[in-house]
Design a protein around this motif. Structure first.
Motif, PDB file in Angstrom:
ATOM      1  N   LEU A  82     -10.625  -1.338  -9.584  1.00  0.00           N
ATOM      2  CA  LEU A  82     -10.053  -0.053 -10.361  1.00  0.00           C
ATOM      3  C   LEU A  82     -10.734   1.291  -9.798  1.00  0.00           C
ATOM      4  O   LEU A  82      -9.948   2.251  -9.969  1.00  0.00           O
ATOM      5  CB  LEU A  82     -10.488  -0.418 -11.779  1.00  0.00           C
ATOM      6  CG  LEU A  82      -9.644  -1.506 -12.415  1.00  0.00           C
ATOM      7  CD1 LEU A  82     -10.129  -1.627 -13.739  1.00  0.00           C
ATOM      8  CD2 LEU A  82      -8.278  -0.939 -12.431  1.00  0.00           C
ATOM      9  N   PHE A 118      -3.422  13.047   7.301  1.00  0.00           N
ATOM     10  CA  PHE A 118      -3.178  14.491   6.508  1.00  0.00           C
ATOM     11  C   PHE A 118      -3.388  15.656   7.632  1.00  0.00           C
ATOM     12  O   PHE A 118      -4.137  15.541   8.901  1.00  0.00           O
ATOM     13  CB  PHE A 118      -4.743  14.902   5.791  1.00  0.00           C
ATOM     14  CG  PHE A 118      -4.605  14.122   4.366  1.00  0.00           C
ATOM     15  CD1 PHE A 118      -3.807  14.425   3.418  1.00  0.00           C
ATOM     16  CD2 PHE A 118      -5.168  12.877   4.407  1.00  0.00           C
ATOM     17  CE1 PHE A 118      -3.861  13.699   2.362  1.00  0.00           C
ATOM     18  CE2 PHE A 118      -5.134  11.982   3.195  1.00  0.00           C
ATOM     19  CZ  PHE A 118      -4.458  12.645   2.096  1.00  0.00           C
ATOM     20  N   ARG A 144      -7.273  -1.304  -3.875  1.00  0.00           N
ATOM     21  CA  ARG A 144      -7.269  -1.815  -4.930  1.00  0.00           C
ATOM     22  C   ARG A 144      -6.606  -3.233  -5.086  1.00  0.00           C
ATOM     23  O   ARG A 144      -7.217  -4.193  -5.796  1.00  0.00           O
ATOM     24  CB  ARG A 144      -6.036  -0.967  -5.923  1.00  0.00           C
ATOM     25  CG  ARG A 144      -6.917   0.291  -6.571  1.00  0.00           C
ATOM     26  CD  ARG A 144      -5.959   1.141  -6.975  1.00  0.00           C
ATOM     27  NE  ARG A 144      -6.060   2.553  -6.857  1.00  0.00           N
ATOM     28  CZ  ARG A 144      -5.112   3.622  -6.662  1.00  0.00           C
ATOM     29  NH1 ARG A 144      -3.870   3.153  -6.538  1.00  0.00           N
ATOM     30  NH2 ARG A 144      -5.741   4.892  -6.316  1.00  0.00           N
ATOM     31  N   CYS A 170     -11.392   2.263  -6.867  1.00  0.00           N
ATOM     32  CA  CYS A 170     -10.915   2.359  -5.468  1.00  0.00           C
ATOM     33  C   CYS A 170      -9.889   3.367  -5.610  1.00  0.00           C
ATOM     34  O   CYS A 170      -8.997   3.343  -6.438  1.00  0.00           O
ATOM     35  CB  CYS A 170     -10.464   1.227  -4.770  1.00  0.00           C
ATOM     36  SG  CYS A 170      -9.928   1.480  -3.167  1.00  0.00           S
ATOM     37  N   ARG A 171     -10.071   4.407  -4.449  1.00  0.00           N
ATOM     38  CA  ARG A 171      -9.000   5.284  -4.486  1.00  0.00           C
ATOM     39  C   ARG A 171      -7.776   5.076  -3.647  1.00  0.00           C
ATOM     40  O   ARG A 171      -7.107   6.130  -3.567  1.00  0.00           O
ATOM     41  CB  ARG A 171      -9.652   6.636  -4.358  1.00  0.00           C
ATOM     42  CG  ARG A 171     -10.841   6.989  -5.260  1.00  0.00           C
ATOM     43  CD  ARG A 171     -11.281   8.350  -5.136  1.00  0.00           C
ATOM     44  NE  ARG A 171     -10.459   9.327  -5.099  1.00  0.00           N
ATOM     45  CZ  ARG A 171     -10.859  10.658  -4.782  1.00  0.00           C
ATOM     46  NH1 ARG A 171     -12.136  11.065  -4.669  1.00  0.00           N
ATOM     47  NH2 ARG A 171      -9.958  11.693  -4.588  1.00  0.00           N
ATOM     48  N   ALA A 190       4.195   1.409  -0.730  1.00  0.00           N
ATOM     49  CA  ALA A 190       5.047   1.349  -1.412  1.00  0.00           C
ATOM     50  C   ALA A 190       5.187   1.989  -2.850  1.00  0.00           C
ATOM     51  O   ALA A 190       4.254   2.076  -3.459  1.00  0.00           O
ATOM     52  CB  ALA A 190       5.517  -0.156  -1.782  1.00  0.00           C
ATOM     53  N   THR A 191       6.085   2.986  -3.156  1.00  0.00           N
ATOM     54  CA  THR A 191       6.385   3.556  -4.229  1.00  0.00           C
ATOM     55  C   THR A 191       7.071   2.730  -5.360  1.00  0.00           C
ATOM     56  O   THR A 191       7.496   1.727  -5.033  1.00  0.00           O
ATOM     57  CB  THR A 191       7.245   4.847  -4.107  1.00  0.00           C
ATOM     58  OG1 THR A 191       8.677   4.481  -3.691  1.00  0.00           O
ATOM     59  CG2 THR A 191       6.675   5.934  -3.281  1.00  0.00           C
ATOM     60  N   LEU A 192       6.718   3.219  -6.526  1.00  0.00           N
ATOM     61  CA  LEU A 192       7.398   2.322  -7.678  1.00  0.00           C
ATOM     62  C   LEU A 192       8.972   2.097  -7.302  1.00  0.00           C
ATOM     63  O   LEU A 192       9.291   1.127  -7.829  1.00  0.00           O
ATOM     64  CB  LEU A 192       6.814   2.995  -9.044  1.00  0.00           C
ATOM     65  CG  LEU A 192       5.811   2.993  -9.488  1.00  0.00           C
ATOM     66  CD1 LEU A 192       5.667   3.579 -10.828  1.00  0.00           C
ATOM     67  CD2 LEU A 192       5.458   1.368  -9.449  1.00  0.00           C
ATOM     68  N   LEU A 249       0.545  -6.515  -9.882  1.00  0.00           N
ATOM     69  CA  LEU A 249      -0.126  -5.464  -9.657  1.00  0.00           C
ATOM     70  C   LEU A 249       0.521  -4.139  -9.150  1.00  0.00           C
ATOM     71  O   LEU A 249       0.411  -2.759  -9.462  1.00  0.00           O
ATOM     72  CB  LEU A 249      -1.551  -5.372  -9.304  1.00  0.00           C
ATOM     73  CG  LEU A 249      -2.439  -6.559 -10.087  1.00  0.00           C
ATOM     74  CD1 LEU A 249      -3.377  -6.935  -9.169  1.00  0.00           C
ATOM     75  CD2 LEU A 249      -2.843  -5.955 -11.207  1.00  0.00           C
ATOM     76  N   SER A 250       1.588  -4.300  -8.016  1.00  0.00           N
ATOM     77  CA  SER A 250       2.279  -3.526  -7.479  1.00  0.00           C
ATOM     78  C   SER A 250       3.384  -2.891  -8.229  1.00  0.00           C
ATOM     79  O   SER A 250       4.066  -1.909  -7.747  1.00  0.00           O
ATOM     80  CB  SER A 250       2.809  -4.274  -6.147  1.00  0.00           C
ATOM     81  OG  SER A 250       1.627  -4.673  -5.204  1.00  0.00           O
ATOM     82  N   GLY A 251       3.480  -3.437  -9.278  1.00  0.00           N
ATOM     83  CA  GLY A 251       4.528  -2.901 -10.055  1.00  0.00           C
ATOM     84  C   GLY A 251       6.057  -3.405 -10.209  1.00  0.00           C
ATOM     85  O   GLY A 251       6.793  -2.878 -10.570  1.00  0.00           O
ATOM     86  N   GLN A 264      -4.481   2.413  -2.667  1.00  0.00           N
ATOM     87  CA  GLN A 264      -3.815   1.371  -3.292  1.00  0.00           C
ATOM     88  C   GLN A 264      -4.295   0.059  -2.451  1.00  0.00           C
ATOM     89  O   GLN A 264      -4.378  -1.102  -3.146  1.00  0.00           O
ATOM     90  CB  GLN A 264      -2.112   1.477  -3.219  1.00  0.00           C
ATOM     91  CG  GLN A 264      -1.418   0.416  -3.906  1.00  0.00           C
ATOM     92  CD  GLN A 264      -1.415   0.454  -5.221  1.00  0.00           C
ATOM     93  OE1 GLN A 264      -2.474   1.448  -5.855  1.00  0.00           O
ATOM     94  NE2 GLN A 264      -0.287  -0.091  -5.821  1.00  0.00           N
ATOM     95  N   HIS A 268       0.986  -1.185   0.063  1.00  0.00           N
ATOM     96  CA  HIS A 268       0.183  -0.117  -0.030  1.00  0.00           C
ATOM     97  C   HIS A 268       0.971   1.204   0.047  1.00  0.00           C
ATOM     98  O   HIS A 268       0.589   2.178  -0.889  1.00  0.00           O
ATOM     99  CB  HIS A 268      -0.732  -0.078   1.396  1.00  0.00           C
ATOM    100  CG  HIS A 268      -1.688   1.485   1.530  1.00  0.00           C
ATOM    101  ND1 HIS A 268      -2.621   1.880   0.679  1.00  0.00           N
ATOM    102  CD2 HIS A 268      -1.595   2.175   2.291  1.00  0.00           C
ATOM    103  CE1 HIS A 268      -2.823   2.995   0.880  1.00  0.00           C
ATOM    104  NE2 HIS A 268      -2.008   3.154   2.227  1.00  0.00           N
TER     105      HIS A 268
END
Lengths: 382, 633
Positions: free
Chosen positions: A303, A382, A311, A305-306, A137-139, A184-186, A308, A135
């Motif tokens: 798809l 936030f 998704r 879902c906003r 993790a960046t690319l 899917l996570s890249g 990660q 969730h």
């Protein structure tokens, strides 16, 4: 709920949540399950006992569980992802220690009201755990090989235990679910290529470690006529049932292969065979269509879902459902070796039903909470 | 924060792309499933439908009832009786041993029965009935039926078993049925043979006419499940019952003759119609009970039959080969007349013995008969006369005449197991014994001793051929196999002069009907039923010179096995002869004393039965109630 501070902005009232539930998906699940009840009714030669009635009860229990899970905030599930994974992992170890010996493999824990197969539940908790890990993790993160060590451990620790049971089919499914989430996570494609390549290279070694019955299943798959009275018999009889069903089938309760007991395990693994025999290709394709619709719901929810986590959970569960369907149906049609995978919602069996219902619950929860904002750790920062 | 949002969009785009790839792969996989469905359910549907039907439908054979065998008047000789079998279905009966205990209180079960059931238990499927006991009596059946509620899984099944109401009397002619052997199973295409418990003819006419009697199998289509349990019957096609076989035998006469033979340890008799060749009686004693065989004879009983030195399993009427003894003199006389080596009035002087080639040949009568012509020689059965005649004839001409009258080869009767007998000549002896023929042997064979062998049936055929005026009648015992009976009465002429034949028959008349004849004591006195005949006593041991010097021992003083065979051939009535009869009593002693009375009784009974039937028929023909003229229906 104090320990799980969700932030007032993202909390919805119960009414809002209920309104947000995809009732069309719930209806579709009920329709598919009803087909299952009808087939179990037929499998018992037109009786609700012993299978259909009990399956209905289980489904109702599962339904309640599903809706309850759906109403729980997805962020709670994210928080619980690792603990749940841990609990089921412990259960898997418990199976090794106290599990009942069933069908030549230790797979069950008797919880009194249900014979629990932790490996089935693990499919869901593995998805949750991996989704949580990826969730935040960046690319760039996923590009780093050391970053993948922990999720690989998350996958292969339970896989190893399931293999020891031994249950080759479920371990492969766990690996595939994990692979799908990696994908899917890249994670880069060449890494998959590397792993698949090395697995292929390892096949001769794995073959050495396989149990005789597993070797036999593979060999029987390759040449079913070779063993017409053993494992090959099941597949041969299943193919006969399919073929003799023809385009329109023999009619409800009229399948000769199933009702005269030529078909083995007709209430569990081979229930789709029975459906195809009684309702023909029309019925079989219609049923596959319904199931594909379920998968489509999963994809759309994933798809839309906003976050990660949602998704990955939705798509991971959808892949899980697809694997059930494909492996079961391909097996009973003689396309792949016999691996003993049920057809969820249709086959008679407690754990698989509950596991799938839990999965649908999570899917619905993702849908209901598709717009919540989530920090890296699952709580609004936030 | 913004960068985190950007990173998420980038991630999401990649995920969406990859989701589409995943979805595409899944779509392809589902398409593969549909393609497989299409292959199985459309392209290969016919093949798999057939396989499913093969699975589901089990074809069972229905055994047709075996054809009846009846005598010439329709009296059943072999029929099918109901056989009550007690069956038990294991899964319903529960504890088999406890059930057997309970059953044994109603029906006596032997140790063997129980052992057999326990042996069959693991071999039978739990839902398939296994036989507990066969051949229950009516009382036992009703005892079981009455207690049905307490005997779950036990039932009575009605089967058919072959029954022979005449038992021993007909055993040799009819034979019996038995279970199919492995060899018979392999040699036949008939699916019936593979039915468990199916019985086929093993011997006698049951064997000879087996195909006709067997009928054709019916079929029954049953729906069965995976373990073979019958779910329901789909269709049924009855088979063709076996054909009825009608014999030329007369059951009453056969029964009478058999009883008459039973007075002696071992004997055989044949009665045949001299014109048609139809055999009316074909008896062999001792006999056996064919019903025992049909139900499955026990080992001990079978061994006892095999061990009996009197040969109860042999049909002596067709398979017993005996030296014909003096009965053969009729043919020697005929051959001599035909060859012209003697005239009927030519006399030979009998002075006890005759010398030839350094050997001495004795007449049976010590001191001799004096001067004998042919008539007297037959009447007194003088050996010296026939020694002299045969010396002039030579063995070849004697053998030739014997063969023309049916000796030395099988008559061709349908009953299996017939033997050919033996008519020796020079060629035969060179071929088999590698020795030349000696003149002395001609003498011995002319009185039916030496190498000569004939079966009772052959002797009856020989007699019939003389009685019918010299026609080569052949015997048969089957009148019809569900077809019209065409009695054959035209046979090829043997080619002997009628006057010569008449001279021989005149001699046979002397034997029976003239004072001093060897069978005068056994003549038939009923007018119109008189018989003629010829006695024979064939020696089964060699009489040594030493024994002749001290006096030949009498038959009564000898052990049974060494006594002479007693023979008698005859036919009756003298005018328009109808029946020929041959009787042999093994080791019975003299033909005149032992065999002739039996033949007399049989021929008399035969004619009396005819007369009685004619009376009954006459009464039946006369209208019991004259129909009033003018009344039309």
């Amino acid at each position: 709920m104090s320990s799980l501070d969700l932030g007032a902005a993202d909390t919805m009232s119960l009414g809002e949540k209920l309104a947000q539930i995809s009732w069309s998906l719930v209806l579709l699940i009920c329709v598919v399950a009803s087909v299952g009840f009808a087939m179990l009714y037929s499998a018992a030669n037109g009786n609700f006992d012993p299978w259909a009635s009990r399956q209905i009860v289980r489904f109702c229990v599962g339904m309640v569980m599903m809706l309850t899970i759906a109403l729980v905030d997805i962020r709670v599930w994210m928080k619980l992802a690792y603990p749940l994974y841990g609990i089921v992992f412990l259960l898997l170890i418990a199976v090794e220690l106290v599990g009942d010996v069933g069908k030549g493999a230790q797979r069950w824990i008797d919880l009194g009201f249900i014979q629990l197969q932790p490996s089935e539940v693990m499919k869901v908790t593995l998805t949750l755990a991996l989704a949580r890990y990826f969730h935040g993790a960046t690319l760039e993160d996923t590009g780093r090989i050391p970053f993948l060590f922990i999720p690989l451990l998350i996958i292969f620790a339970p896989v190893g235990l399931v293999l020891m049971q031994p249950n080759l089919g479920t371990s492969l499914i766990l690996v595939m679910i994990g692979g799908a989430i990696f994908f899917l996570s890249g994670v880069r494609l060449w890494k998959f290529g590397l792993v698949i390549g090395s697995v292929l290279a390892a096949i001769p070694i794995i073959w050495q470690f396989m149990h005789d019955y597993q070797k036999r299943r593979v060999l029987t798959f390759l040449d079913p006529e070779n063993d017409p009275l053993g494992m090959g018999y099941h597949i041969t009889q299943s193919k006969i049932a399919f073929g003799s069903g023809g385009l329109f089938g023999k009619g409800f309760l009229m399948g000769t292969q199933s009702h005269l007991n030529f078909l083995p395990e007709k209430q569990t693994d081979f229930i789709f065979t029975m459906l195809a025999e009684e309702f023909g290709m029309v019925g079989a394709v219609g049923f596959l269509g319904l199931y594909c619709l379920l998968l489509l719901f999963g994809f759309v929810i994933g798809l839309r879902c906003r976050h990660q986590f949602g998704r990955l959970v939705a798509l991971g569960l959808t892949v899980n459902l697809f694997l059930y369907l494909f492996i079961n149906v391909a097996m009973i049609m003689g396309l792949i070796p016999v691996v003993g995978v049920p057809l969820p919602l249709i086959s008679y069996g407690g754990t698989a039903t509950l596991a799938v219902m839990i999965g649908f619950g999570l899917l619905l929860s993702v849908h209901v909470h598709r717009d919540v904002r989530m920090s890296k750790r699952g709580i609004t920062d936030f | 924060m913004l960068s985190s949002f950007d990173r998420d969009t980038e991630r999401q785009r990649l995920l969406t792309r990859r989701t589409l790839v995943l979805g595409g792969m899944q779509a392809a996989a589902v398409s593969a499933l549909v393609a497989r469905l299409y292959y199985l359910q459309i392209l290969e549907a016919d093949r798999y439908t057939m396989l499913a039907e093969d699975n589901r439908i089990s074809l069972r054979l229905l055994s047709p009832p075996r054809g009846l065998i009846v005598d010439r008047y329709g009296v059943p000789l072999a029929l099918n009786e109901q056989n009550f079998r007690m069956m038990m279905v294991r899964e319903q009966a529960g504890d088999v041993e406890a059930m057997l205990q309970r059953l044994s209180k109603l029906v006596p079960l032997t140790e063997l029965d129980i052992r057999r059931v326990m042996r069959d238990v693991p071999r039978t499927r739990p839902f398939a009935p296994l036989t507990v006991k066969e051949n229950l009596s009516w009382d036992q059946v009703s005892a079981i039926e009455l207690n049905t509620p307490d005997l779950p899984g036990v039932s009575i099944e009605v089967g058919q078993v072959r029954a022979y109401p005449f038992g021993e009397t007909m055993a040799h002619v009819l034979g019996y049925v038995g279970v199919v052997s492995e060899k018979e199973l392999q040699g036949s295409e008939d699916p019936l043979l593979s039915l468990p418990g199916f019985r086929i003819g093993k011997n006698g006419l049951e064997k000879a006419h087996d195909l006709a009697l067997r009928g054709q199998a019916g079929t029954q289509q049953l729906e069965v499940n995976a373990v073979g349990r019958v779910v329901r019957e789909l269709s049924r096609q009855e088979g063709q019952p076996g054909k009825q076989v009608t014999l030329t035998l007369d059951a009453k006469l056969q029964h009478y003759a058999q009883q008459r033979l039973q007075e002696h340890p071992s004997a055989a008799a044949v009665v045949m119609d001299v014109r048609s060749g139809g055999v009316l009686a074909l008896c062999s004693n001792p006999s056996f009970d064919p019903n025992q065989f049909a139900m499955g004879i026990g080992y001990d009983a079978y061994q006892a039959l095999l061990a009996d030195e009197r040969g109860p399993l042999t049909n002596k009427a067709i398979a017993g080969q005996y030296p014909p003894g003096s009965t053969f003199k009729c043919l020697v006389a005929l051959a001599a007349l035909e060859a012209g080596v003697v005239s009927a009035e030519h006399r030979v002087y009998c002075n006890d013995h005759m010398e030839l080639g350094g050997h001495r040949f004795h007449c049976w009568k010590k001191g001799g008969h004096g001067a004998m012509n042919m008539h007297d020689a037959l009447k007194h059965s003088c050996d010296i006369y026939f020694y002299e005649v045969s010396r002039r004839l030579g063995i070849e001409r004697i053998a030739e005449m014997a063969r023309r009258f049916g000796l030395g080869s099988k008559t061709g009767l349908e009953v299996p197991g017939e033997r050919a007998g033996l008519v020796p000549d020079g060629k035969w002896k060179r071929a088999t014994l590698k020795e030349p023929w000696y003149d002395g042997e001609t003498l011995i064979n002319s009185i039916g001793q030496g190498y000569m062998l004939a079966t009772p049936l052959q002797l009856a055929v020989m007699t019939a051929r003389m009685a019918n005026g010299g026609y080569a009648v052949e015997p048969h015992v089957t009148k019809s196999v569900e077809s019209a009976y065409e009695e054959r009465t035209v046979w090829p002429a043997i080619g002997v002069k009628p006057e010569n034949l008449r001279l021989v028959i005149d001699g046979m008349n002397g034997v029976v009907n003239e004072q001093g004849g060897t069978a005068y004591a056994s003549r038939i006195t009923q007018v119109g039923m008189e018989m003629v005949g010829k006695t024979g006593s064939s020696q089964v041991r060699r009489i040594t010179m030493a024994e002749r010097a001290t006096g030949v021992r009498k038959n009564e003083d000898l052990p049974w096995k060494e006594r002479d065979h007693a023979l008698f051939i005859s036919f009756a009535p003298i005018q328009n002869p109808k029946y020929a009869c041959a009787v042999i009593v093994e080791h019975g002693g003299g033909g005149s004393k032992v065999a002739a009375p039996i033949a007399r009784d049989i021929l008399l009974e035969c004619q009396m039965l005819d007369a009685a039937r004619a009376t009954v028929a006459q009464q039946a023909e006369a209208p019991a109630e004259p129909v009033a003229p003018g009344t039309k229906r």
